[in-house]
Design a protein around this motif. Structure first.
Motif, PDB file in Angstrom:
ATOM      1  N   ARG A   1     -23.876  -9.825  -6.299  1.00  0.00           N
ATOM      2  CA  ARG A   1     -24.584 -10.437  -5.178  1.00  0.00           C
ATOM      3  C   ARG A   1     -23.984 -11.803  -4.856  1.00  0.00           C
ATOM      4  O   ARG A   1     -23.798 -12.167  -3.687  1.00  0.00           O
ATOM      5  CB  ARG A   1     -26.077 -10.580  -5.492  1.00  0.00           C
ATOM      6  CG  ARG A   1     -26.812  -9.274  -5.670  1.00  0.00           C
ATOM      7  CD  ARG A   1     -28.274  -9.514  -6.053  1.00  0.00           C
ATOM      8  NE  ARG A   1     -28.410 -10.175  -7.357  1.00  0.00           N
ATOM      9  CZ  ARG A   1     -29.566 -10.487  -7.911  1.00  0.00           C
ATOM     10  NH1 ARG A   1     -30.706 -10.204  -7.276  1.00  0.00           N
ATOM     11  NH2 ARG A   1     -29.617 -11.067  -9.109  1.00  0.00           N
TER      12      ARG A   1
ATOM     13  N   GLY B   1     -31.461  -9.926  -2.498  1.00  0.00           N
ATOM     14  CA  GLY B   1     -31.750  -8.516  -2.675  1.00  0.00           C
ATOM     15  C   GLY B   1     -31.623  -8.060  -4.113  1.00  0.00           C
ATOM     16  O   GLY B   1     -31.541  -8.847  -5.053  1.00  0.00           O
TER      17      GLY B   1
ATOM     18  N   ASN C   1     -29.002   1.191   3.973  1.00  0.00           N
ATOM     19  CA  ASN C   1     -29.876   0.077   3.654  1.00  0.00           C
ATOM     20  C   ASN C   1     -29.200  -1.225   4.006  1.00  0.00           C
ATOM     21  O   ASN C   1     -28.647  -1.909   3.170  1.00  0.00           O
ATOM     22  CB  ASN C   1     -30.228   0.116   2.155  1.00  0.00           C
ATOM     23  CG  ASN C   1     -31.216  -0.956   1.787  1.00  0.00           C
ATOM     24  OD1 ASN C   1     -31.861  -1.521   2.653  1.00  0.00           O
ATOM     25  ND2 ASN C   1     -31.327  -1.214   0.488  1.00  0.00           N
ATOM     26  N   THR C   2     -29.191  -1.587   5.266  1.00  0.00           N
ATOM     27  CA  THR C   2     -28.408  -2.725   5.716  1.00  0.00           C
ATOM     28  C   THR C   2     -29.233  -3.890   6.181  1.00  0.00           C
ATOM     29  O   THR C   2     -28.713  -4.982   6.383  1.00  0.00           O
ATOM     30  CB  THR C   2     -27.519  -2.315   6.900  1.00  0.00           C
ATOM     31  OG1 THR C   2     -28.367  -1.975   8.000  1.00  0.00           O
ATOM     32  CG2 THR C   2     -26.636  -1.147   6.536  1.00  0.00           C
ATOM     33  N   GLY C   3     -30.477  -3.700   6.435  1.00  0.00           N
ATOM     34  CA  GLY C   3     -31.282  -4.799   6.906  1.00  0.00           C
ATOM     35  C   GLY C   3     -30.934  -5.201   8.312  1.00  0.00           C
ATOM     36  O   GLY C   3     -30.969  -6.379   8.677  1.00  0.00           O
TER      37      GLY C   3
ATOM     38  N   TYR D   1     -21.714  -6.517  10.657  1.00  0.00           N
ATOM     39  CA  TYR D   1     -22.757  -6.088   9.739  1.00  0.00           C
ATOM     40  C   TYR D   1     -23.509  -4.891  10.296  1.00  0.00           C
ATOM     41  O   TYR D   1     -23.865  -4.853  11.467  1.00  0.00           O
ATOM     42  CB  TYR D   1     -23.731  -7.234   9.470  1.00  0.00           C
ATOM     43  CG  TYR D   1     -23.107  -8.349   8.677  1.00  0.00           C
ATOM     44  CD1 TYR D   1     -22.940  -8.223   7.297  1.00  0.00           C
ATOM     45  CD2 TYR D   1     -22.655  -9.505   9.297  1.00  0.00           C
ATOM     46  CE1 TYR D   1     -22.355  -9.243   6.551  1.00  0.00           C
ATOM     47  CE2 TYR D   1     -22.073 -10.528   8.565  1.00  0.00           C
ATOM     48  CZ  TYR D   1     -21.920 -10.394   7.191  1.00  0.00           C
ATOM     49  OH  TYR D   1     -21.334 -11.387   6.459  1.00  0.00           O
TER      50      TYR D   1
ATOM     51  N   ARG E   1     -24.548  -5.421   4.347  1.00  0.00           N
ATOM     52  CA  ARG E   1     -25.564  -6.450   4.175  1.00  0.00           C
ATOM     53  C   ARG E   1     -24.979  -7.827   4.424  1.00  0.00           C
ATOM     54  O   ARG E   1     -23.829  -8.099   4.090  1.00  0.00           O
ATOM     55  CB  ARG E   1     -26.158  -6.389   2.765  1.00  0.00           C
ATOM     56  CG  ARG E   1     -26.830  -5.068   2.461  1.00  0.00           C
ATOM     57  CD  ARG E   1     -27.118  -4.913   0.991  1.00  0.00           C
ATOM     58  NE  ARG E   1     -27.568  -3.543   0.708  1.00  0.00           N
ATOM     59  CZ  ARG E   1     -27.492  -2.977  -0.480  1.00  0.00           C
ATOM     60  NH1 ARG E   1     -26.992  -3.645  -1.488  1.00  0.00           N
ATOM     61  NH2 ARG E   1     -27.907  -1.744  -0.660  1.00  0.00           N
ATOM     62  N   THR E   2     -25.792  -8.698   4.961  1.00  0.00           N
ATOM     63  CA  THR E   2     -25.389 -10.085   5.191  1.00  0.00           C
ATOM     64  C   THR E   2     -25.406 -10.853   3.878  1.00  0.00           C
ATOM     65  O   THR E   2     -26.071 -10.450   2.917  1.00  0.00           O
ATOM     66  CB  THR E   2     -26.349 -10.768   6.172  1.00  0.00           C
ATOM     67  OG1 THR E   2     -27.646 -10.873   5.549  1.00  0.00           O
ATOM     68  CG2 THR E   2     -26.456  -9.993   7.482  1.00  0.00           C
TER      69      THR E   2
ATOM     70  N   ARG F   1     -28.990 -11.510   2.757  1.00  0.00           N
ATOM     71  CA  ARG F   1     -29.687 -10.359   2.171  1.00  0.00           C
ATOM     72  C   ARG F   1     -29.129 -10.008   0.797  1.00  0.00           C
ATOM     73  O   ARG F   1     -29.857  -9.556  -0.086  1.00  0.00           O
ATOM     74  CB  ARG F   1     -29.602  -9.159   3.112  1.00  0.00           C
ATOM     75  CG  ARG F   1     -30.507  -9.291   4.338  1.00  0.00           C
ATOM     76  CD  ARG F   1     -30.526  -8.011   5.134  1.00  0.00           C
ATOM     77  NE  ARG F   1     -31.075  -6.899   4.358  1.00  0.00           N
ATOM     78  CZ  ARG F   1     -32.372  -6.624   4.237  1.00  0.00           C
ATOM     79  NH1 ARG F   1     -33.264  -7.394   4.813  1.00  0.00           N
ATOM     80  NH2 ARG F   1     -32.781  -5.581   3.525  1.00  0.00           N
ATOM     81  N   LEU F   2     -27.840 -10.214   0.615  1.00  0.00           N
ATOM     82  CA  LEU F   2     -27.253  -9.951  -0.694  1.00  0.00           C
ATOM     83  C   LEU F   2     -27.838 -10.873  -1.750  1.00  0.00           C
ATOM     84  O   LEU F   2     -28.237 -10.426  -2.831  1.00  0.00           O
ATOM     85  CB  LEU F   2     -25.732 -10.116  -0.635  1.00  0.00           C
ATOM     86  CG  LEU F   2     -24.964  -8.986   0.044  1.00  0.00           C
ATOM     87  CD1 LEU F   2     -23.569  -9.440   0.404  1.00  0.00           C
ATOM     88  CD2 LEU F   2     -24.910  -7.763  -0.863  1.00  0.00           C
TER      89      LEU F   2
ATOM     90  N   SER G   1     -28.383  -4.853  11.979  1.00  0.00           N
ATOM     91  CA  SER G   1     -26.979  -4.838  12.342  1.00  0.00           C
ATOM     92  C   SER G   1     -26.684  -6.030  13.234  1.00  0.00           C
ATOM     93  O   SER G   1     -27.443  -6.364  14.133  1.00  0.00           O
ATOM     94  CB  SER G   1     -26.675  -3.540  13.095  1.00  0.00           C
ATOM     95  OG  SER G   1     -25.366  -3.519  13.554  1.00  0.00           O
TER      96      SER G   1
ATOM     97  N   ASP H   1     -24.437  -0.289  -6.873  1.00  0.00           N
ATOM     98  CA  ASP H   1     -25.612  -0.112  -6.029  1.00  0.00           C
ATOM     99  C   ASP H   1     -25.899   1.340  -5.734  1.00  0.00           C
ATOM    100  O   ASP H   1     -25.065   2.070  -5.234  1.00  0.00           O
ATOM    101  CB  ASP H   1     -25.368  -0.865  -4.718  1.00  0.00           C
ATOM    102  CG  ASP H   1     -26.583  -0.895  -3.831  1.00  0.00           C
ATOM    103  OD1 ASP H   1     -27.633  -0.428  -4.270  1.00  0.00           O
ATOM    104  OD2 ASP H   1     -26.454  -1.400  -2.715  1.00  0.00           O
TER     105      ASP H   1
END
Length: 494
Positions: free
Chosen positions: A182, A119, A76-78, A201, A111-112, A115-116, A80, A70
């Motif tokens: 992912r 994403g 870039n975590t979307g 997260y 990332r959760t 989201r993974l 917390s 990545d």
């Protein structure tokens, strides 16, 4: 109760976390020993501290044979969020180990799982037999039925571009496999909580490490990109590069055909003169079976056309244009390709680097780096996920063997030294492949085209680059080996 924090949720960090929660190491082909050499970092490496650096950033994409990890920053975590424990701390001490400490494990993930899975792809990767054995022994090889076995490697060189100049292949002693990170990362994060660990997260900045380290008996940094990786000082003795040697682009696709001449699924490697390489292999992604394609472009050449960070459709179109001109045999196999999903493309670059493994984050607090955080290789050798698995296994064994003693700086250096005993071979091999091959190595590949036993030995070396040390990496031994195989001294040898 021993409290351990793992900052970073890739292959290495999650494999370590799940091993700690199980309280045992699998019976896989891990590195011998858990303490390595003395208080230094072993294998000729320096072992000094690195003070925590400021926010120095740094983008990276890397992975394995045609693999790129990545390129996104840890920022870039979307969002917390904290996830509560799912059932208390992990169990400790495997059978026959009464009195071993329990481990309370916290993983910090950017990332959760949700989201993974929805994403952008994180990498391409291929895991060879020894690394898969480590996952299998730990009960983490969850995709054996879904991921097609890669039973061989094939190299088809184009020199000049567009013209097939050499073709060789071999069967792997143990099949390799590739699983979309992912898919794997998301499921393993869920497993951490299901097995009693904690996942927090959100982005972790270097300035937060002092607080995290103060709250835990051991803190491991397992991310090789962004500001966190920069807290570990560069080891100049083992870091010959100050910029990327390849620019990378990856695409997950449907509609890519298998080579009809191959007995099964292969990792297909295509070096093109002095322009770079194209890789193709089968794997499994969020939607099921797919092909994983990878360009490793020498900067400034025609393959280096990804600076605009194209999306999946544009990456697919550009891939077909390049294949049509430079690799027509791959174009025939890829002509029907379509991206697997909206996140199926990835671009970026990696500067190979070896870093000092221990960073001081406070006057009396140190953190330990692992895998890509401290040994980052170019993807051309296909070693990223394999090295991560080996590092996790080595660190896990070291933790379990340490009992209730402090995880001090000396222990950290010795633990890394055990990993470096293997990783140094990976680094040497990876760096060799980035440059024009030395004469003895070129002679091996020339001989491999006509001697299947040479091709078999070389291609199976990707599963364990340490096995290449005594012949492929050494000019005198390489020529002696070729003399024994062919019955005559190779032309151009000393």
């Amino acid at each position: 109760m021993r409290r351990i924090a793992i900052v970073g949720a890739g292959q290495a960090g999650l494999q370590l976390a799940l091993g700690l929660l199980a309280g045992r190491a699998g019976e896989g082909p891990g590195n011998a020993g858990t303490t390595g050499g003395g208080g230094d970092s072993g294998g000729g490496r320096g072992g000094g501290d690195s003070r925590a650096a400021g926010d120095t950033g740094g983008v990276r994409d890397t992975g394995g044979t045609g693999t790129a990890q990545d390129a996104g920053s840890a920022q870039n975590t979307g969002g917390s969020r904290d996830t509560p424990d799912a059932g208390g701390p992990g169990s400790s001490g495997g059978p026959g180990a009464p009195g071993s400490p329990a481990y309370e494990v916290t993983v910090h993930a950017a990332r959760t799982p949700e989201r993974l899975r929805t994403g952008r792809v994180l990498s391409t990767q291929v895991m060879f037999g020894p690394a898969l054995a480590l996952e299998r022994a730990a009960g983490l090889d969850l995709w054996e039925a879904e991921a097609p076995p890669l039973t061989g490697l094939r190299l088809a060189a184009a020199d000049p571009p567009g013209t097939l100049s050499a073709r060789l292949s071999a069967t792997l002693d143990e099949p390799a496999r590739s699983v979309d990170q992912r898919v794997k990362t998301a499921r393993w994060l869920e497993l951490v909580e299901e097995r009693g660990g904690r996942v927090e997260y959100g982005a972790v900045e270097p300035g937060q490490l002092e607080r995290i380290a103060a709250a835990h008996d051991l803190t491991v940094v397992a991310t090789g990109h962004g500001p966190l990786s920069e807290i570990f000082g560069r080891d100049a003795r083992h870091s010959p590069y100050d910029r990327p040697r390849r620019h990378l682009a990856a695409l997950y696709a449907h509609g890519v055909a298998r080579d009809p001449r191959a007995p099964g699924a292969q990792v297909r490697t295509n070096p093109v003169a002095d322009l770079g390489e194209f890789f193709a292999m089968e794997g499994t992604t969020v939607s099921g079976p797919c092909a994983m394609l990878m360009w490793t472009a020498r900067p400034g050449g025609p393959f280096d056309c990804w600076q605009d960070r194209p999306g999946p459709d544009a990456t697919a179109a550009r891939t077909l244009e390049l294949l049509r001109t430079h690799l027509p045999w791959e174009y025939e196999l890829c002509a029907g390709l379509e991206p697997t999903d909206a996140g199926a493309a990835l671009t970026g670059a990696v500067t190979p680097v070896v870093r000092h493994p221990v960073a001081r984050v406070a006057e009396d607090r140190h953190v330990l780096g692992m895998a890509d955080a401290v040994v980052l290789n170019d993807p051309v050798s296909g070693q990223g996920a394999n090295s991560a698995a080996r590092c996790a296994d080595t660190y896990l064994r070291a933790v379990l063997a340490h009992g209730d003693r402090p995880f001090d700086r000396t222990w950290m250096l010795r633990t890394f030294a055990a990993y470096w005993e293997h990783a140094r071979h990976v680094t040497a091999f990876s760096n060799m492949l980035l440059e024009p091959l030395p004469g003895h190595a070129a002679r091996i590949l020339e001989a491999a085209a006509g001697h299947p036993e040479v091709a078999h030995r070389y291609f199976n070396g990707y599963a364990d680059p340490a096995s290449l040390q005594d012949w492929f990496m050494d000019a005198d031994r390489a020529d002696a080996y070729l003399t024994a195989v062919t019955g005559r001294a190779p032309a151009g040898s000393a």
